[in-house]
Design an enzyme around this catalytic site. Sequence first.
Site, mmCIF file in Angstrom:
data_model
loop_
_atom_site.group_PDB
_atom_site.id
_atom_site.type_symbol
_atom_site.label_atom_id
_atom_site.label_comp_id
_atom_site.label_asym_id
_atom_site.label_seq_id
_atom_site.Cartn_x
_atom_site.Cartn_y
_atom_site.Cartn_z
ATOM 1 N N CYS A 245 0.827 -1.214 0.000
ATOM 2 C CA CYS A 245 0.000 0.000 0.000
ATOM 3 C C CYS A 245 0.860 1.261 0.000
ATOM 4 C CB CYS A 245 -0.976 -0.041 1.185
ATOM 5 S SG CYS A 245 -2.382 1.076 0.977
ATOM 6 N N TYR A 290 -4.371 7.079 -3.523
ATOM 7 C CA TYR A 290 -3.322 7.460 -4.477
ATOM 8 C C TYR A 290 -2.877 6.225 -5.245
ATOM 9 C CZ TYR A 290 -2.958 11.956 -2.095
ATOM 10 O OH TYR A 290 -3.232 13.191 -1.566
ATOM 11 N N HIS A 328 -3.797 -5.413 -0.080
ATOM 12 C CA HIS A 328 -3.409 -5.947 1.235
ATOM 13 C C HIS A 328 -3.441 -7.470 1.250
ATOM 14 C CE1 HIS A 328 -3.112 -2.263 3.671
ATOM 15 N NE2 HIS A 328 -3.990 -1.776 2.803
ATOM 16 N N GLU A 330 -2.353 -9.279 3.558
ATOM 17 C CA GLU A 330 -2.529 -9.714 4.952
ATOM 18 C C GLU A 330 -3.960 -9.537 5.439
ATOM 19 O OE1 GLU A 330 -2.933 -5.518 5.511
ATOM 20 O OE2 GLU A 330 -1.705 -6.676 4.138
#
Length: 353
Positions: A245, A290, A328, A330
């Site tokens: 990220c 972004y 992500h 995780e």
Amino acid sequence: MEKKVYLTLQNGKVFEGFSFGQEREVIGELVFTTGMTGYLETLTDPSYYGQIVAQTFPLIGNYGLIREDFESARCWLTAYIVREKCDFPSNFRCKGTLEEYLKEQGIPAVYGIDTRELTRIVRETGVMNAAITFQPLKDLTALKSYRVKDAVRAVSGNKLTVTGKENGLHVVLYDFGAKSNIERELVNRGCRVTVVPANYTAEEVLKLDPQGIMLANGPGDPAENKEIIENIKKLIRQKPIFGICLGHQLLALAMGGKTRKMKYGHRGANQPVKQLSTGRVFISSQNHGYEVVSESLPNATLSFINVNDGTCEGLDYPEANAFTVQFHPEACGGPHDANYLFDEFIARMKKEK
């Protein structure tokens, strides 16, 4: 008695709803997230710093408060908006209600708003500022001038912590607003994880003698973190690097690339990403406003793209032994499609060792 509140958007549109969190007025950047579950992770994700978060799923709070599912020790968003709140949650792990937690954390929250209409406005117009007030807002000056600033500095921890196996592969995890589950995934794979503050220098990191460096998620405009970017430049080619990220964006900037703000970003647990080397599509959890401009990095290999809009979702830097993803892997509570990327990081560290 229900207290009426007003949500005023930067474009002048006003919604009426009712307060169910801390009773105070705030201004923030309005965003929406599409997750059907995972509201506890959303509330405690530092990446939402400075933002007023609207849930598109209509009923929120139905499994109550489960502290074991938190991604950090506190709630970071500015305010919370739902269509309908659940006052009587049902879950064997539940230890309280959503409303109780929001009041404990001092977070304003609003229910009774047409979140479907609100989401359509943001989707069509783009992310904008919003204010929550107890009287109709007449002067929009402060609302229009609001900007999220110094976000990473606000959410990063200020001390070094160590977890995991003493003799495991040693990973330094930069805390730019790191979700707890990144650390858990590394520890579950036998790593020793040293979490360092965002302002930790490259020299201090290398003195810890890690086998790999993890660049975590976090909030705000990646380009404003100039000192952090300079530190990352010094770490390139020193150790294997894995970025998630904000970490994905910061490494791209350190490698000479560019980032830009998206119209309304990707937030939710149902974002499809395509792995270009195999054509395989993964469903991912995301939270970012972004994007990296992949064509600004001629020496990087584009590894993943977003199926919906074609934006950059992953980059590989073969010469630097580094790779990053915008999504992500995780994610809790899911999906777990891309969880294997942690195994890829482990393999790179072992090979380097």
